[in-house]
Write a protein that holds these residues in place. Structure first.
Motif, short mmCIF file in Angstrom:
data_model
loop_
_atom_site.label_atom_id
_atom_site.label_comp_id
_atom_site.label_asym_id
_atom_site.label_seq_id
_atom_site.Cartn_x
_atom_site.Cartn_y
_atom_site.Cartn_z
N VAL A 133 0.84 -1.19 0.00
CA VAL A 133 0.00 0.00 0.00
C VAL A 133 0.88 1.25 0.00
CG1 VAL A 133 -1.74 1.33 1.27
CG2 VAL A 133 -1.87 -1.17 1.22
N THR A 134 0.48 2.24 -0.78
CA THR A 134 1.20 3.52 -0.82
C THR A 134 0.28 4.63 -0.32
OG1 THR A 134 2.74 2.98 -2.61
CG2 THR A 134 2.10 5.29 -2.40
N VAL A 135 0.84 5.51 0.49
CA VAL A 135 0.15 6.73 0.91
C VAL A 135 0.95 7.92 0.40
CG1 VAL A 135 -0.62 8.14 2.86
CG2 VAL A 135 -0.85 5.65 2.98
N VAL A 136 0.33 8.75 -0.42
CA VAL A 136 0.99 9.94 -0.96
C VAL A 136 0.51 11.15 -0.17
CG1 VAL A 136 1.40 11.36 -2.98
CG2 VAL A 136 1.06 8.89 -3.25
N GLY A 137 1.46 11.79 0.52
CA GLY A 137 1.14 12.94 1.36
C GLY A 137 1.21 12.56 2.82
N LEU B 110 4.27 -0.87 3.46
CA LEU B 110 3.63 0.44 3.40
C LEU B 110 4.66 1.46 2.96
CD1 LEU B 110 1.18 2.29 3.96
CD2 LEU B 110 2.00 2.50 6.31
N CYS B 111 4.33 2.20 1.89
CA CYS B 111 5.24 3.20 1.34
C CYS B 111 4.64 4.60 1.52
CB CYS B 111 5.48 2.95 -0.15
SG CYS B 111 6.26 1.38 -0.51
N LEU B 112 5.48 5.51 1.99
CA LEU B 112 5.07 6.90 2.17
C LEU B 112 5.83 7.77 1.18
CD1 LEU B 112 5.30 7.07 6.08
CD2 LEU B 112 3.30 6.45 4.70
N VAL B 113 5.11 8.63 0.49
CA VAL B 113 5.73 9.52 -0.50
C VAL B 113 5.30 10.96 -0.21
CG1 VAL B 113 5.98 10.09 -2.94
CG2 VAL B 113 5.70 7.71 -2.25
N ASP B 114 6.26 11.86 -0.25
CA ASP B 114 5.98 13.28 -0.02
C ASP B 114 7.15 14.09 -0.57
OD1 ASP B 114 3.87 14.86 2.00
OD2 ASP B 114 5.77 15.93 1.71
N MET B 115 6.95 15.38 -0.73
CA MET B 115 8.01 16.25 -1.22
C MET B 115 8.97 16.67 -0.11
SD MET B 115 5.77 18.75 -3.72
CE MET B 115 7.20 19.79 -4.03
N ASP B 116 8.52 16.56 1.13
CA ASP B 116 9.31 17.02 2.27
C ASP B 116 10.17 15.87 2.80
OD1 ASP B 116 10.31 17.96 4.69
OD2 ASP B 116 8.49 19.04 5.21
N GLU B 117 11.40 15.80 2.34
CA GLU B 117 12.28 14.67 2.67
C GLU B 117 12.56 14.60 4.17
OE1 GLU B 117 16.28 12.54 0.83
OE2 GLU B 117 15.83 14.64 0.36
N LYS B 118 12.73 15.73 4.81
CA LYS B 118 13.04 15.74 6.24
C LYS B 118 11.87 15.20 7.06
CE LYS B 118 14.57 18.88 9.92
NZ LYS B 118 14.91 20.29 10.26
N LYS B 119 10.69 15.65 6.75
CA LYS B 119 9.50 15.16 7.47
C LYS B 119 9.28 13.68 7.20
CE LYS B 119 4.74 16.43 8.62
NZ LYS B 119 4.23 15.08 8.80
N THR C 139 7.15 2.81 -4.84
CA THR C 139 5.74 2.42 -4.83
C THR C 139 5.43 1.29 -5.80
OG1 THR C 139 5.02 3.95 -6.58
CG2 THR C 139 5.19 4.84 -4.33
N ALA C 140 6.42 0.85 -6.56
CA ALA C 140 6.20 -0.15 -7.61
C ALA C 140 5.47 -1.38 -7.07
CB ALA C 140 7.52 -0.55 -8.24
N GLY C 141 4.42 -1.78 -7.78
CA GLY C 141 3.69 -2.98 -7.41
C GLY C 141 2.65 -2.79 -6.31
N SER C 142 2.27 -1.54 -6.05
CA SER C 142 1.27 -1.28 -5.00
C SER C 142 -0.10 -1.78 -5.43
CB SER C 142 1.17 0.22 -4.70
OG SER C 142 2.36 0.69 -4.12
N LYS C 143 -0.78 -2.44 -4.51
CA LYS C 143 -2.15 -2.89 -4.77
C LYS C 143 -3.13 -1.74 -4.59
CE LYS C 143 -5.51 -6.47 -3.51
NZ LYS C 143 -5.63 -6.94 -4.87
N LEU C 144 -2.80 -0.85 -3.66
CA LEU C 144 -3.67 0.29 -3.37
C LEU C 144 -2.81 1.53 -3.16
CD1 LEU C 144 -6.43 1.57 -2.52
CD2 LEU C 144 -5.93 0.78 -0.19
N CYS C 145 -3.18 2.62 -3.83
CA CYS C 145 -2.51 3.91 -3.63
C CYS C 145 -3.53 4.91 -3.10
CB CYS C 145 -1.92 4.42 -4.95
SG CYS C 145 -0.54 3.44 -5.58
N ILE C 146 -3.23 5.46 -1.93
CA ILE C 146 -4.12 6.41 -1.27
C ILE C 146 -3.51 7.81 -1.40
CG2 ILE C 146 -5.21 7.04 0.91
CD1 ILE C 146 -4.84 4.08 1.75
N ILE C 147 -4.26 8.73 -1.97
CA ILE C 147 -3.72 10.05 -2.29
C ILE C 147 -4.31 11.09 -1.35
CG2 ILE C 147 -3.34 11.73 -4.11
CD1 ILE C 147 -4.07 9.40 -6.09
N CYS C 148 -3.45 11.65 -0.51
CA CYS C 148 -3.86 12.69 0.45
C CYS C 148 -3.21 14.02 0.15
CB CYS C 148 -3.47 12.27 1.88
SG CYS C 148 -3.89 10.59 2.30
#
Length: 335
Positions: free
Chosen positions: A26-30, A51-60, A89-98
């Motif tokens: 699962v990926t959570v963007v934001g 679980l993968c987390l993606v955001d622009m703020d590398e420090k956070k 995020t490669a191969g994610s079954k579900l991507c949640i966009i926040c």
């Protein structure tokens, strides 16, 4: 220490390579307040193997990742990753966009929409690139419009792109019902449909407790004629987020639990019914290509069916009004 061997090689004698995660990815963007509440919910429900987390703020990102990793001992084994790059995020079954821009003071929805469309034009193609078979669950506001935008940009069939919609609104409805009746919230039943916003529609004709419809006890329930003013609950629902933001600065826990439950229904193939923002064309006389919330069956391949919920003429009229308002906003979208 045996010569040339580290602790791991001395401790473990490999028999074969470990298997892939039994649970999905699962990926959570934001990783703002909402994204982290969702991530926390997914971890505590043990819904994913990774679980993968993606955001622009590398420090956070690094701080949130470390904080979650340090507590994994108290839940279950799960691989956690975080990056500003989407290749994780490669191969994610579900991507949640926040992810998305916050509404500025005095900013109308159209201006906010344009800024968030620009954000989604950067996010969606990356998710599609690395996970072409994924399902997209949109939480970013305005959620109905952004779900439509995600569907358009992704090129996915619409059953694989949906929004959290009025799932939280419906939970708020049941909460306020339980307060009035002094019974457990799980015994209160009813749906809010249409827009996740001011033009939402409470389906008063179906609101019930133990199978007893409130409208059968009070034919004026949900109208201006009702002396008990059940209609006021709708205003409470609409104003809830504003009130919480006024008090604590943001909303997080309720939407986190809500989306965690939607993820559970999907990842565990439960075929549960929730009001989700989905393609509504062809339902209840809606002719426009528009995303609004309707009760939908959610399973591991996305939305399986839309419930043909019975509506009064008054409720159908308000649903059409909600769809029309959203369609006008969709038409203004610069896609």
């Amino acid at each position: 220490m045996a010569e040339g061997k580290g602790i791991r090689d001395q401790l473990l004698l490999d028999v074969q390579s470990p298997p892939e995660h039994a649970l999905g990815k699962v990926t959570v963007v934001g990783v703002g307040q909402v994204g982290m509440a969702i991530a926390f919910s997914i971890i505590n429900k043990r819904l994913a193997g990774e679980l993968c987390l993606v955001d622009m703020d590398e420090k956070k990102l690094k701080g949130e990742l470390m904080d979650l990793q340090h507590g994994l001992h108290f839940v279950s084994h799960m691989t956690l990753q975080a990056s500003v790059n989407y290749d994780i995020t490669a191969g994610s079954k579900l991507c949640i966009i926040c992810a998305g821009a916050r509404q500025r003071e005095g900013e109308d929805r159209r201006a906010l929409l344009e800024r968030n469309i620009a954000v989604f034009k950067g996010i969606i193609p990356q998710l599609v690139k690395y996970s072409p078979d994924t399902i997209l669950l949109v939480v970013s506001n305005p959620v109905d419009v952004m779900s439509y935008v995600a569907w358009k940009i992704s090129g996915f069939p619409h059953h694989r792109v949906f929004g959290s919609g009025t799932s939280l609104d419906s939970s708020r409805l049941r909460h306020y019902m339980s307060e009035r009746l002094n019974i457990d919230v799980s015994s209160c039943h009813g749906f809010v449909i249409g827009e996740h916003g001011e033009s939402s529609v409470v389906v008063w004709s179906g609101v019930n407790v133990g199978g007893v419809r409130l409208i059968d006890l009070n034919k004026d329930v949900g109208t201006d004629k009702d002396p008990e003013r059940w209609l006021d609950i709708h205003k409470q629902i609409v104003d809830s987020a504003t009130e919480v933001i006024k008090l604590k600065g943001y909303t997080s826990w309720a939407i986190g639990m809500c989306v965690g439950r939607l993820a559970e229904a999907l990842l565990r193939n439960q075929r549960s019914i929730y009001p989700l923002s989905t393609m509504a064309k062809g339902f209840h006389g809606i002719e426009q290509e528009v995303y609004v919330s309707l009760p939908a069956v959610l399973a591991e391949n996305g939305i399986n069916a839309v419930v043909n919920i019975t509506l009064t003429d008054h409720e159908k009229e308000h649903l059409h009004k909600s769809a029309n308002e959203l369609h006008e906003l969709f038409k203004s979208a610069n896609l």
